[in-house]
Design a protein around this motif. Structure first.
Motif: not given
Length: 543
Positions: A40-44, A46-49, A267-279
């Protein structure tokens, strides 16, 4: 025309509930697997950034959009008769479809969109789509082979490269099919192989910008070439995605690729989630727009096309016909017939009862009351009864034809109000407005339903309509002869839309209304909407 293609015909036979159920199960299973592995911390972070970098997010989305613009442009080169706007819309509708449907079923929407909206021949649309999508897969496999053959082999095993064979075979089949179409259609289809290959590669390079930014938001250090490699691996894995949007498959492939490049798994999963959410956000937003623009929309028109108003015409010679559609109205029909005036505006009135398959003594009572009875035999529906009444009046040479229900809700004594504007040459189609007149009784839920449906009809028709469901109407001889009612169930909305689309002059007059005291209305909200809404859509989209 699409039924000529076995795959499309077979897809139509698949129960929609089964497709929806499979998609829902795959979506839930994928979501559970993803959620269980989230830091959760890594995902939060990534989305904050992401939220703190609107310029970067806009740049990523701009490159993502440019990738689809490139694909649309090359599709237009392959099929020159396909407008760029419709090519781009079809791609975005397909993209959105893949985000809400399982098994990448959104791909079929590319074909149906350009066939229905742009008039592209089904063979050209299908062949070009197969070849272009296969080119995308071949290009992405080629990028993976060029940039990271060891990484791909390490993630998927040496057998992974065999996946390129079906893609290459599909590309070859698509190209062969496209050349066959080109041989029969000439300049309608082209096969610029080098251009297609280059465009597919460029599109993936542009899409890689999304993962490049997502990695930086998650704190993963990658180069542009790394981002291209991760994109290639991720897209290659999604070719066989089951869940809508490739949820689960996308995250697993992107995370594994980032980790193989040395990134921290969280961090890798957070990056994947951020990219997928944007797409996903892009796909749903642009897909929604692409459903309606450019015109005609994927769902067809939702508003009536504007039509020039017909010039006035002198009233035809002849009598006035008042017909009463009736189904099992034996308790009231005689009284309604007896109340009809014998003449209006100096013209005789002839009363006709259209017996729509009554099982009681409606026809006998109507005859005894002095009406002529037109029998339909079996019960066909109110729309069919009105259609038959109009045709009968036209054949009899009526100067004006009016109709109202035989249940006593409308006052036949008010016939002159409706036909006077027609006989004076001031209108072609007159509707009695209950809400401007005297409503003695109307159930609250029916009043609300009438108001809501009238507002919707007003929006669709682009006209000020005060009572869209009134059962008391009159038509001129030429309007009655030209009127078309496209379904048997009812007439109210489709008759109005038909005559407005043909330019006939519309008017409303106030009338009185009293809720029926005998029998039972055929209107049930759910059944009514199921029948009427599709009929309205067909009417608005008639050629």
């Amino acid at each position: 025309m699409l039924t000529k293609f076995p795959a499309v015909a077979a897809a139509r036979r698949v129960p929609r509930a089964a497709v929806a159920g499979a998609g829902a199960l795959a979506l839930v299973a994928s979501a559970v697997l993803v959620v269980r592995t989230i830091d959760a911390g890594a995902v939060r972070g990534a989305f904050t950034a992401l939220a703190a970098d609107p310029v970067g997010a806009a740049a990523a989305l701009a490159c993502y959009a440019a990738a689809f613009a490139v694909r649309a442009a090359v599709w237009r080169r392959v099929v020159p008769g396909l407008p760029f706007g419709h090519a781009l819309a079809a791609i975005h509708v397909s993209l959105a479809g893949n985000h809400v449907l399982p098994l990448r079923l959104g791909e079929a929407l590319r074909v149906t969109s350009v066939v229905r909206r742009a008039g592209v021949a089904p063979a050209a649309a299908a062949a070009s789509t197969v070849m272009l999508r296969a080119s995308d897969v071949v290009a992405v496999v080629g990028l993976a082979a060029l940039l990271g053959p060891r990484l791909v082999s390490g993630l998927l095993g040496p057998w992974a490269w065999w996946l390129a064979l079906p893609a290459a075979a599909l590309w070859a089949a698509g190209l062969w099919w496209l050349r066959r179409v080109a041989a029969t259609r000439g300049r309608d289809v082209r096969t610029p192989v080098v251009l297609v290959a280059g465009a597919a590669t460029l599109a993936w390079l542009l899409e890689a910008v999304v993962l490049l930014h997502a990695a930086r938001w998650a704190g993963v250090a990658v180069t542009p070439l790394d981002a291209v490699l991760v994109t290639a691996v991720t897209i290659a894995a999604q070719v066989v995605a089951v869940a809508p949007a490739g949820l689960g498959t996308y995250e697993a492939a992107a995370t594994a690729a980032f980790v193989a490049l040395g990134a921290d798994p969280a961090a890798a999963l957070a990056a994947a989630l951020a990219a997928h959410a944007l797409k996903t956000a892009y796909a749903l937003a642009t897909g929604a727009v692409a459903l309606v623009a450019p015109a005609p929309g994927a769902l067809g028109r939702v508003r009536l096309a504007r039509a020039p108003v017909r010039p006035p015409a002198p009233a035809a010679p002849g009598d006035v016909v008042l017909f009463l559609p009736a189904h099992d109205e034996g308790a009231t029909v005689a009284a309604v017939v007896a109340r009809a005036p014998r003449a209006v505006c100096g013209r005789p009135v002839r009363v006709v009862v259209v017996d729509d398959g009554s099982t009681d003594d409606t026809a006998a009572r109507a005859r005894r009351a002095g009406a002529r009875v037109l029998s339909l035999g079996a019960n066909r529906g109110l729309g069919a009864a009105v259609r038959a009444g109009l045709a009968d009046a036209v054949a009899a040479g009526a100067a004006a034809v009016a109709f109202c229900d035989a249940d006593g809700e409308y006052a036949p004594e008010e016939l002159e109000r409706l036909v006077a504007p027609i006989l004076a040459g001031d209108a072609d189609y007159v509707v009695g407005n209950r809400f401007d007149g005297d409503i003695r009784r109307m159930l609250p839920h029916r009043r609300l339903g009438n108001r809501v449906l009238t507002l919707l009809l007003r929006a669709v028709a682009r006209r000020r309509i005060g009572d869209g469901q009134s059962g008391y109407r009159a038509l001129s001889a030429r309007a009655a002869a030209d009127a078309e009612i496209v379904h048997d169930f009812n007439y109210a909305q489709v008759l109005t839309l038909d005559l407005l689309a043909k330019g006939y002059r519309y008017r409303e007059v106030p009338i009185s209304y009293a809720f029926r005291t005998h029998g039972r209305s055929f209107v049930r909200l759910g059944r009514y909407l199921r029948r009427v809404v599709p009929a309205v859509h067909r009417e608005v989209n008639r050629a």
